[in-house]
Structures are given as structure tokens and as C-alpha cells.
Motif scaffolding. Structure first.
Motif, PDB file in Angstrom:
ATOM      1  N   SER A 254       1.502  11.289  -3.884  1.00 51.45           N
ATOM      2  CA  SER A 254       2.927  10.986  -3.843  1.00 51.45           C
ATOM      3  C   SER A 254       3.655  12.249  -3.390  1.00 51.45           C
ATOM      4  CB  SER A 254       3.381  10.554  -5.241  1.00 51.45           C
ATOM      5  OG  SER A 254       4.732  10.176  -5.211  1.00 51.45           O
ATOM      6  N   ARG A 255       4.652  12.058  -2.516  1.00 55.99           N
ATOM      7  CA  ARG A 255       5.346  13.239  -1.983  1.00 55.99           C
ATOM      8  C   ARG A 255       6.815  12.898  -1.731  1.00 55.99           C
ATOM      9  NH1 ARG A 255       3.476  15.057   3.773  1.00 55.99           N
ATOM     10  NH2 ARG A 255       1.484  15.309   2.712  1.00 55.99           N
ATOM     11  N   VAL A 256       7.670  13.872  -1.984  1.00 57.30           N
ATOM     12  CA  VAL A 256       9.085  13.716  -1.643  1.00 57.30           C
ATOM     13  C   VAL A 256       9.310  14.330  -0.265  1.00 57.30           C
ATOM     14  CG1 VAL A 256      11.464  14.315  -2.239  1.00 57.30           C
ATOM     15  CG2 VAL A 256       9.832  13.724  -4.040  1.00 57.30           C
TER      16      VAL A 256
ATOM     17  N   ARG B 235      10.813   9.373  -2.060  1.00 59.61           N
ATOM     18  CA  ARG B 235       9.499   9.656  -2.658  1.00 59.61           C
ATOM     19  C   ARG B 235       8.537   8.588  -2.146  1.00 59.61           C
ATOM     20  NH1 ARG B 235       7.069  12.403  -6.566  1.00 59.61           N
ATOM     21  NH2 ARG B 235       9.018  13.394  -7.221  1.00 59.61           N
ATOM     22  N   VAL B 236       7.503   9.042  -1.464  1.00 61.02           N
ATOM     23  CA  VAL B 236       6.524   8.131  -0.877  1.00 61.02           C
ATOM     24  C   VAL B 236       5.238   8.195  -1.702  1.00 61.02           C
ATOM     25  CG1 VAL B 236       5.247   7.495   1.208  1.00 61.02           C
ATOM     26  CG2 VAL B 236       7.480   8.611   1.404  1.00 61.02           C
ATOM     27  N   THR B 237       4.762   7.022  -2.069  1.00 57.45           N
ATOM     28  CA  THR B 237       3.496   6.952  -2.804  1.00 57.45           C
ATOM     29  C   THR B 237       2.516   6.121  -1.994  1.00 57.45           C
ATOM     30  OG1 THR B 237       4.686   7.050  -4.903  1.00 57.45           O
ATOM     31  CG2 THR B 237       2.405   6.290  -4.976  1.00 57.45           C
ATOM     32  N   ASN B 238       1.397   6.720  -1.663  1.00 59.41           N
ATOM     33  CA  ASN B 238       0.384   6.029  -0.862  1.00 59.41           C
ATOM     34  C   ASN B 238      -0.663   5.426  -1.786  1.00 59.41           C
ATOM     35  OD1 ASN B 238      -1.519   5.126   0.909  1.00 59.41           O
ATOM     36  ND2 ASN B 238      -1.824   7.067   1.974  1.00 59.41           N
TER      37      ASN B 238
ATOM     38  N   ALA C 288       0.828  -1.209   0.000  1.00 60.29           N
ATOM     39  CA  ALA C 288       0.000   0.000   0.000  1.00 60.29           C
ATOM     40  C   ALA C 288       0.859   1.255   0.000  1.00 60.29           C
ATOM     41  CB  ALA C 288      -0.918  -0.007   1.222  1.00 60.29           C
ATOM     42  N   VAL C 289       2.097   1.116   0.485  1.00 58.35           N
ATOM     43  CA  VAL C 289       3.005   2.261   0.498  1.00 58.35           C
ATOM     44  C   VAL C 289       4.264   1.880  -0.271  1.00 58.35           C
ATOM     45  CG1 VAL C 289       4.363   3.820   1.938  1.00 58.35           C
ATOM     46  CG2 VAL C 289       2.140   3.008   2.751  1.00 58.35           C
ATOM     47  N   GLU C 290       4.586   2.712  -1.238  1.00 59.25           N
ATOM     48  CA  GLU C 290       5.813   2.468  -2.008  1.00 59.25           C
ATOM     49  C   GLU C 290       6.757   3.636  -1.797  1.00 59.25           C
ATOM     50  OE1 GLU C 290       4.733   1.929  -6.053  1.00 59.25           O
ATOM     51  OE2 GLU C 290       3.720   0.019  -5.702  1.00 59.25           O
ATOM     52  N   ILE C 291       8.037   3.325  -1.705  1.00 58.45           N
ATOM     53  CA  ILE C 291       9.001   4.400  -1.558  1.00 58.45           C
ATOM     54  C   ILE C 291      10.152   4.202  -2.523  1.00 58.45           C
ATOM     55  CG2 ILE C 291       8.459   4.884   0.864  1.00 58.45           C
ATOM     56  CD1 ILE C 291      10.866   3.322   1.708  1.00 58.45           C
ATOM     57  N   GLY C 292      10.727   5.316  -2.936  1.00 61.90           N
ATOM     58  CA  GLY C 292      11.910   5.277  -3.789  1.00 61.90           C
ATOM     59  C   GLY C 292      12.958   6.214  -3.222  1.00 61.90           C
ATOM     60  N   LEU C 293      14.194   5.761  -3.218  1.00 56.24           N
ATOM     61  CA  LEU C 293      15.257   6.571  -2.631  1.00 56.24           C
ATOM     62  C   LEU C 293      15.708   7.649  -3.615  1.00 56.24           C
ATOM     63  CD1 LEU C 293      17.298   6.959  -0.274  1.00 56.24           C
ATOM     64  CD2 LEU C 293      18.843   5.475  -1.566  1.00 56.24           C
ATOM     65  N   GLU C 294      15.716   8.897  -3.135  1.00 58.14           N
ATOM     66  CA  GLU C 294      16.256   9.997  -3.944  1.00 58.14           C
ATOM     67  C   GLU C 294      17.729  10.207  -3.587  1.00 58.14           C
ATOM     68  OE1 GLU C 294      14.177  12.433  -5.919  1.00 58.14           O
ATOM     69  OE2 GLU C 294      12.827  10.718  -5.989  1.00 58.14           O
ATOM     70  N   GLN C 295      17.979  10.275  -2.281  1.00 61.23           N
ATOM     71  CA  GLN C 295      19.361  10.447  -1.836  1.00 61.23           C
ATOM     72  C   GLN C 295      19.452  10.181  -0.336  1.00 61.23           C
ATOM     73  OE1 GLN C 295      21.330  14.402  -1.489  1.00 61.23           O
ATOM     74  NE2 GLN C 295      22.778  13.619  -3.001  1.00 61.23           N
ATOM     75  N   ALA C 296      20.570   9.647   0.087  1.00 54.99           N
ATOM     76  CA  ALA C 296      20.807   9.459   1.520  1.00 54.99           C
ATOM     77  C   ALA C 296      22.203   9.973   1.844  1.00 54.99           C
ATOM     78  CB  ALA C 296      20.700   7.987   1.898  1.00 54.99           C
ATOM     79  N   THR C 297      22.281  10.775   2.895  1.00 56.74           N
ATOM     80  CA  THR C 297      23.577  11.318   3.291  1.00 56.74           C
ATOM     81  C   THR C 297      23.796  11.108   4.786  1.00 56.74           C
ATOM     82  OG1 THR C 297      22.635  13.508   3.715  1.00 56.74           O
ATOM     83  CG2 THR C 297      23.542  13.111   1.516  1.00 56.74           C
ATOM     84  N   TYR C 298      25.052  10.931   5.147  1.00 59.07           N
ATOM     85  CA  TYR C 298      25.391  10.853   6.574  1.00 59.07           C
ATOM     86  C   TYR C 298      26.216  12.088   6.910  1.00 59.07           C
ATOM     87  CZ  TYR C 298      27.307   9.489  11.042  1.00 59.07           C
ATOM     88  OH  TYR C 298      27.652   9.479  12.364  1.00 59.07           O
ATOM     89  N   ARG C 299      25.693  12.903   7.826  1.00 62.30           N
ATOM     90  CA  ARG C 299      26.403  14.117   8.226  1.00 62.30           C
ATOM     91  C   ARG C 299      27.254  13.762   9.440  1.00 62.30           C
ATOM     92  NH1 ARG C 299      25.064  18.626  11.403  1.00 62.30           N
ATOM     93  NH2 ARG C 299      26.414  20.385  10.903  1.00 62.30           N
ATOM     94  N   VAL C 300      28.537  13.718   9.233  1.00 65.08           N
ATOM     95  CA  VAL C 300      29.441  13.223  10.263  1.00 65.08           C
ATOM     96  C   VAL C 300      29.380  14.061  11.541  1.00 65.08           C
ATOM     97  CG1 VAL C 300      31.857  12.698  10.800  1.00 65.08           C
ATOM     98  CG2 VAL C 300      30.938  12.176   8.530  1.00 65.08           C
ATOM     99  N   PRO C 301      29.494  15.412  11.481  1.00 67.54           N
ATOM    100  CA  PRO C 301      29.494  16.169  12.744  1.00 67.54           C
ATOM    101  C   PRO C 301      28.195  16.016  13.533  1.00 67.54           C
ATOM    102  CG  PRO C 301      30.220  17.541  10.913  1.00 67.54           C
ATOM    103  CD  PRO C 301      29.645  16.295  10.328  1.00 67.54           C
TER     104      PRO C 301
END
Lengths: 247, 419
Positions: free
Chosen positions: B364-366, B308-311, B286-299
Motif C-alpha cells: 500500500s502506498r500514498v 492511498r493505493v492498495t494492490n 484487485a486495486v483499492e484506492i482511498g482519497l486523501e486530498q484533492a486540490t485544484y491549483r487555479v494558476p
């Protein structure tokens, strides 16, 4: 007094010194084989003999005698060849068992609390006695290898069955058929030895059906004959001082 | 150097060493608090198994009492190709405890009893349950755990459990198919001790027979000088030897027959992979998601995941939780944990969303989800950016307005930000 002066003078003193040397050498020999043979056994067939749920009717029966006829063969060569003493197999096997039981009792039970009926050491004394007696009777390494080696492999399973049989009683455990040994392996958690690591009989189109033990024991005995030959040469090659440049 | 000086020097060094050992252990000897799970590379922990909905039925019990560890796990679809996966390699549902302080009485995957190894399907979710009986008193760290052949142990979250009582009271009886009642802890023990001692003494007797006579030095000299063999080994010696040999064979035969008479019905050890387990039934997501970007902020010790979430369901949904490697980041405006989850692995207010409003059906929303907690460092997951495969994985949990929870896996590259 020179360091080369004799310490004993009378016949009684000589006999006394000789007997003292006998017991010292016997004790040291026993302890040396306790250490050396034990390490060899743990590295070559360790898990098969550590756990009751590895003591199967195919691989345990095959691997254990093959790996444990090694030191007896080498030591028999020396003790018989140089001293005419026919207990080379027995003293090495007793050393191995002593080391194994020290390990099982103080380490497996005393330290990590696995029960003894799960981690007991298989006995190989009957096979060792047979090896020694065949050598004593035949005075021949060839006969000892062929007859004694075969006997060493053949007698291993029946010699241990009296200890193993209670653990092979069948149980219905949550809808599955298991032996008590299987249940032990399941109950007593070993995080580093998961179930799939067990190298035991699983059956295939290339294995016999019901009569697995006799086939395994004969195969084991046959290989024991060959291993005896190889290891008796270790005794022949290395029970010498020719490798020492100074002694 | 004289002998006395040498002895004194050795004595001084030995005393110093002993003092160091006593000092080091006496002043600071912390208890072992984990099973080395942090030492595994972060990308492996985040992209293999995801344990969730975990419950430890108790954290304090007495010897012989039982407790249950239950929950679910997700088998990550993008399992690292460098690691054997349970779809093709046997996997064994284990429990991470320091030896047999508990005994494992039952274990289930998808409701099926699994005393042996199984296969699992990538991308699927499974329920599991392990029933344990307390055996050895103490305070023990207990992890969920799955072993995968050729890969190794995959350790899940751990929790401290206290056992009270005496191990001597431990008992675990089963009934055999022949009607006997046997204590698994003690069955056969007397026979094992008895026969082991018997054969040991039998072997000693054989050596003792020869040790009654001169052994090493006289015999060595005699053999070297060519003394006839008959003088060293008499006919009586041979007879005694044959007696020992025959006795050994007869005793083995009698003991073998005796064991067969006492236990006429025995079966071989049972082994083999049980099969492919049934996952939790899943319909169309029922919920689909797609990765746009993932970052790890070290400090900041935070991960920003832009998705992007699609309901496709019928109710509005919100992000409730993100889980990776057993660490749970909760959105406090949507979900609160009441399962007594290990606190070092729980960030109750660790998740925030840039637009936290419900995503309506058909929309659908980012959104950008920020997961912040020291656990990234403490659990060494931040090391993912230094791993040879800097990718992450995890589970998103969405709650809809009816209270239904949607579990969706996500994974992809993880980019470091150093400022």
C-alpha cells in the motif's frame, strides 16, 4: 372630401365592396386561426400529434379532440349567433391544419429532415363538418355540444386510421416486437425527446385490454361535450366590443 | 412628424438593421461546434456517467453506410442527490447528433438490444454499442449520450464525422411480420398526403358553398335587424349540409374498412421500461484506492489527487490514466492512446505521479497524481470550485505488468488553491 364620405354610391358598387370585404374577412379570419389555434394546439397536445410514435390508441385519441374542439366551439358561437353561418368549426380546423402542415413541411421536414410519414398532422375535418352540420340542422348549441361534441371525439380515430394503419404493422426488430411507428421513433434521433418522455398507453391493471380505442374515443367524446360548453361561452363572452373603450 | 418623414425614418432604421445583420453574419459566422455540454455544471459532469474505451468505427462515410460508436460507461456511485439517477429513473441510451442526420439502427447495453428505456445500477460498469446509418450529408458532431428521466441529457465525448452522398438515396427497409417489405422512410407517405389533401379540400368545399353567397356584412345587418332565420338559411342549405355530413361519415367508414382490409394485422405502439441491465461482471477489486486530498491549483490548471493505493492483486500496478467528464489524462511512461480519441479531450502527457514506480502486490502506498492540461479550463471543469457542491469524480486506470487494466472510481471534495 371628408373622411366620412361614402366610397360607394350605386347598388352594384355596394355589392362589390361587400364581396370584397367578405373575402378579406374570410382570409384574415383563416389566417388568425391559423396562428392562434396552432399555438394553442402545440402547447396543449403538441407532441401527440408531432410524431407517429406518439399517436397511440389511448392518449392521442383522448387528448387531441378535447384540445381541438375549443376554438371551433367559440367561433361557432359567433358565426352562427351573429351571422347564421355554419362553418365556424370547419374554418378553424382548416386554419389549424394549414398551420400544422406549414410547420411540418417547412420546419420538421425542410429544416430538420424528419420524414413526413413520421411527423404528419392528424386530420379533424370530418369532426368539424359534423359539428357544423349538427349546428345547421339543429340550430341549437346544446344539441351541437351533445351530439356534435360526441361525434367530434368519436370520429377522430377512424378518420385518421387510414393514414395510421400502415405504421402500425408489426415487425420483429432485433428480437423485439415493434410497430413501424416505434421503429421510426427509434431510427430518427430526437435528442430532446428521449423515449421515456413518450406519454402513450403502457397498460396497467386499471386499463382495458384489447378494446382500448372505443373506450378512449367515447371518453374523448364525453369530455368534448363539456369542453364545447365551456368554450362556446368564450365565444359568447368575448365576441363583443364592450371591452373596447374606443373604437 | 409628417407621414413622409416617418416613412423615411423607418426606412433608414430598417436599412441599418439589415446592414448589421448582413455584416454580422457575412463577416463572422462560425459553425456550431458542440451541443452545449460545457454548459452543464462541472460537478454534475464529473459525478454522473463516465464514458471510456470509446471507439468511433469511422469518421467518414457515405449515405446508407453504417458506423458504430461503442465503449463502456461507469455509473458513478456517488451520483449527486440533486439529480435523478438511472437506478430509479428510466434511462435511454441516445446519441448526440443534430437531428436525424444518422438513423439509429441498433443500440445495445451489455449486449442487450435497448430500443427503449432501461434501469442501471449505481457503481457498475456497462458496455454499450450504437449502430448508425448515414442519412444526411454534412459534417456532424457526434456525442455519446444518455438521457435520464427527471435529470436530463448526460452528454459524453464528441467527435466530428463526415457524411457524403445524397439524402434522396437513403433507404431503410424492414420486413413486417406479415411478410411485407417496407421502407421506414416512405411507408404510408402517399396515403398521408392524399388523405390530408382530400379532407382539406372537402372542408374548403363546405366553406366555398357558403362563400358563394353574401357573407359577413349583409348577414350581420340582417341578423341584427331580426330577419327571419329561414331567409338566411334555406331548406336547401340544410339539405346540402346534411349531404356533407353524411358524406363525411360514409367516407370515414369506407376509408376505415379499406385500411383494415389492406392491413388486417396491426399492433399497438410498444412502450415501457425494458428492465435492469446486466453490468460487466466484476470480481473482488484487485486495486483499492482511498482519497486523501484533492486540490485544484487555479494558476497551473492542474488537479493534484493524493490517494492511498492498495494492490491486492498478484502483479505490480502503475497509474496509467485518469478520466473525468470525458477528458483523459495519460501517464506517458505507462500508456499511450491509439484510438484516435478527440484531441481536445485528450492530454497524452497530462498525468504525472510523484512516485511512478510499480506498486507491488500486497503493498500500500500514498501517491500524488497530478493532472495538468488546459482542458480543465476549456471544458469548464475548473468551474467545479465555484459550484455549489465542490466535489469531483473520475476513474483511475491502473495497468499491471501482465497488461491487465483495473478501473477504479474515485470522488470527494475538491479544494481550490489560488496561488
Amino acid at each position: 372630401m371628408s373622411s366620412y364620405s361614402p366610397a360607394v354610391f350605386t347598388k352594384a358598387e355596394i355589392v362589390q365592396a361587400s364581396r370584397t370585404a367578405d373575402w378579406l374577412i374570410l382570409t384574415l379570419t383563416f389566417l388568425v386561426f391559423t396562428g392562434g389555434f396552432h399555438v394553442h394546439a402545440m402547447l396543449t397536445m403538441g407532441d401527440w400529434d408531432f410524431w407517429s410514435d406518439w399517436k397511440d390508441r389511448r392518449l392521442w385519441v383522448t387528448v387531441t379532440p378535447i384540445m381541438c374542439i375549443t376554438f371551433p366551439a367559440a367561433v361557432q358561437y359567433y358565426l352562427w349567433g351573429k351571422l347564421r353561418l355554419p362553418f365556424g368549426a370547419t374554418i378553424t380546423i382548416l386554419g389549424l391544419l394549414f398551420g400544422e402542415w406549414v410547420n411540418r413541411y417547412f420546419n420538421f421536414w425542410g429544416w430538420t429532415y424528419f420524414p413526413i410519414n413520421f411527423v404528419w398532422a392528424a386530420t379533424m375535418v370530418p369532426g368539424a363538418i359534423i359539428l357544423d352540420v349538427i349546428l345547421l340542422w339543429s340550430k341549437s348549441y346544446i344539441v351541437t355540444a351533445v351530439v356534435g361534441g360526441l361525434g367530434f371525439g368519436l370520429i377522430f380515430y377512424p378518420g385518421n386510421w387510414v393514414m395510421l394503419a400502415p405504421l402500425h404493422q408489426p415487425v420483429e426488430y432485433h428480437g423485439m416486437a415493434m410497430t413501424l411507428a416505434d421503429i421510426q421513433g427509434y431510427h430518427y434521433v430526437r435528442t430532446g425527446t428521449p423515449e421515456y418522455i413518450r406519454f402513450v398507453e403502457k397498460g396497467s391493471l386499471r386499463t382495458f385490454g384489447k378494446d382500448v380505442v372505443p373506450v378512449s374515443a367515447f371518453f374523448s367524446g364525453f369530455i368534448c361535450v363539456l369542453i364545447y360548453f365551456i368554450w362556446h361561452f368564450f365565444g359568447r363572452w368575448f365576441c363583443t366590443t364592450k371591452y373596447l373603450t374606443e373604437y | 412628424m409628417s407621414k413622409t418623414a416617418m416613412i423615411k425614418r423607418v426606412g433608414r432604421w430598417a436599412a441599418a438593421g439589415l446592414a448589421m445583420v448582413v455584416g454580422a453574419t457575412g463577416l463572422y459566422a462560425p459553425e456550431a461546434s458542440a451541443h452545449g455540454e460545457k454548459s452543464q455544471q462541472a460537478f454534475l459532469r464529473m459525478r454522473t456517467l463516465h464514458w471510456y474505451d470509446l471507439k468511433w468505427s469511422t469518421d467518414k462515410l457515405k449515405v446508407n453506410e453504417k458506423m458504430t460508436v461503442s465503449g463502456k460507461f461507469h455509473v458513478f456511485k456517488n451520483w449527486p442527490e440533486t439529480t435523478a439517477n438511472p437506478q430509479y429513473s428510466p434511462a435511454f441510451l441516445n446519441i448526440g447528433i443534430p437531428g436525424p442526420v444518422f438513423t439509429r439502427q441498433e443500440s445495445y447495453i451489455g449486449g442487450q438490444f435497448v430500443p427503449r428505456s432501461v434501469n442501471l445500477t449505481l457503481g457498475e460498469n456497462y458496455t454499450f454499442k450504437v449502430v448508425l446509418q448515414a442519412r444526411r450529408p454534412g459534417r456532424w458532431h457526434m456525442h455519446t449520450m444518455m438521457n435520464v428521466e427527471a435529470a436530463g441529457p448526460i452528454i459524453g465525448p464528441g467527435k466530428w464525422v463526415q457524411i457524403e452522398g445524397t439524402m434522396a438515396d437513403y433507404k431503410s427497409e424492414v420486413q413486417t411480420l406479415t411478410g411485407r417489405t417496407e421502407d421506414v422512410e416512405r411507408v404510408g407517405t402517399a396515403g398521408i398526403w392524399g388523405w390530408s389533401w382530400f379532407w382539406f379540400l372537402f372542408g374548403c368545399a363546405w366553406i366555398a358553398y357558403w362563400a358563394m353567397k353574401p357573407l359577413f356584412i349583409p348577414r350581420y345587418l340582417a341578423v341584427k335587424e331580426g330577419v327571419p332565420e329561414d331567409e338566411l338559411v334555406s331548406p336547401m342549405d340544410v339539405k346540402v349540409g346534411l349531404g356533407f355530413g353524411v358524406a363525411a361519415i360514409v367516407i370515414v367508414a369506407v376509408s376505415y374498412m379499406s385500411a383494415n382490409a389492406t392491413y388486417p394485422v396491426t399492433i399497438p405502439l410498444q412502450a415501457g421500461v425494458i428492465g435492469v441491465m446486466d453490468p460487466i461482471p466484476a470480481g473482488a477489486p484487485a486495486v483499492e484506492i482511498g482519497l486523501e486530498q484533492a486540490t485544484y491549483r487555479v494558476p497551473g490548471r492542474s488537479v493534484n489527487i493524493k490517494i492511498r493505493v492498495t494492490n491486492r492483486g498478484v502483479n505490480p500496478v502503475q497509474v496509467a490514466e485518469f478520466e473525468t467528464a470525458g477528458i483523459r489524462f495519460l501517464n506517458p511512461t505507462v500508456y499511450k492512446d491509439d484510438t484516435n480519441y478527440p484531441p481536445q479531450l485528450l492530454a497524452p502527457e497530462g498525468l504525472s505521479v510523484d512516485d511512478n514506480s510499480p506498486i507491488l502486490p500486497g503493498h500500500s502506498r500514498v501517491i500524488t497524481v497530478t493532472c495538468t492540461d488546459a482542458a480543465w479550463e476549456n471544458e469548464r471543469l475548473a468551474d467545479a470550485i465555484y459550484d455549489p457542491d465542490a466535489r469531483f469524480g473520475g476513474l483511475f486506470f491502473f495497468l499491471d505488468t501482465s497488461g491487465f487494466r483495473h478501473v477504479v472510481a474515485i470522488g470527494g471534495p475538491l479544494l481550490p488553491r489560488f496561488t
